[in-house]
Design an enzyme around this catalytic site. Sequence first.
Site, PDB file in Angstrom:
ATOM      1  N   HIS A 238      49.640 -81.956 -76.868  1.00  0.00           N
ATOM      2  CA  HIS A 238      48.614 -81.397 -77.755  1.00  0.00           C
ATOM      3  C   HIS A 238      47.474 -82.402 -77.883  1.00  0.00           C
ATOM      4  O   HIS A 238      47.695 -83.544 -78.247  1.00  0.00           O
ATOM      5  CB  HIS A 238      49.215 -81.089 -79.123  1.00  0.00           C
TER       6      HIS A 238
ATOM      7  N   GLU B 238      47.791 -78.583 -74.266  1.00  0.00           N
ATOM      8  CA  GLU B 238      47.455 -77.560 -75.251  1.00  0.00           C
ATOM      9  C   GLU B 238      46.199 -78.008 -75.988  1.00  0.00           C
ATOM     10  O   GLU B 238      46.240 -78.850 -76.870  1.00  0.00           O
ATOM     11  CB  GLU B 238      48.615 -77.359 -76.225  1.00  0.00           C
TER      12      GLU B 238
ATOM     13  N   ASP C 276      42.647 -77.399 -78.345  1.00  0.00           N
ATOM     14  CA  ASP C 276      42.037 -76.567 -79.377  1.00  0.00           C
ATOM     15  C   ASP C 276      40.638 -76.247 -78.870  1.00  0.00           C
ATOM     16  O   ASP C 276      40.002 -77.092 -78.233  1.00  0.00           O
ATOM     17  CB  ASP C 276      41.937 -77.324 -80.698  1.00  0.00           C
TER      18      ASP C 276
ATOM     19  N   HIS D  68      39.190 -80.539 -81.680  1.00  0.00           N
ATOM     20  CA  HIS D  68      40.190 -80.185 -82.684  1.00  0.00           C
ATOM     21  C   HIS D  68      39.588 -79.294 -83.757  1.00  0.00           C
ATOM     22  O   HIS D  68      40.204 -78.352 -84.225  1.00  0.00           O
ATOM     23  CB  HIS D  68      40.791 -81.442 -83.307  1.00  0.00           C
TER      24      HIS D  68
END
Length: 114
Positions: free
Chosen positions: A11, A38, A40, A53
């Site tokens: 992430h 992954e 954002d 993010h």
Amino acid sequence: MAANGPIVIAHRGASGERPEHTLGSYALAIDQGADFIEPDLVSTKDGVLVARHENEISETTDVAAHPEFADRKTTKTIDGQSLTGWFTEDFTLAELKTLRAKERLPQLRPANTA
């Protein structure tokens, strides 16, 4: 990826070792064996999705050091909270590309500030 083993999801990339959501962070995560990255995503003024993010970028870029963008500092309500800063939706992709990524948590991850 092992059939019965764990799946490793990075992430924000290898954000413990590179500033989050940067190509360097993603590349290092892949080199370290991540099965998936992954990210954002947030949108720019011209409708391009960029990996960040959150849409407020003062903590993760050098936008405050750019006098040409000083007038874009504003206050918005994000997730019910009043937040002052610079926001991706007020910049085109070309403008965002003039900024430099920086470590969001330099006290916690001092090596990332390099």
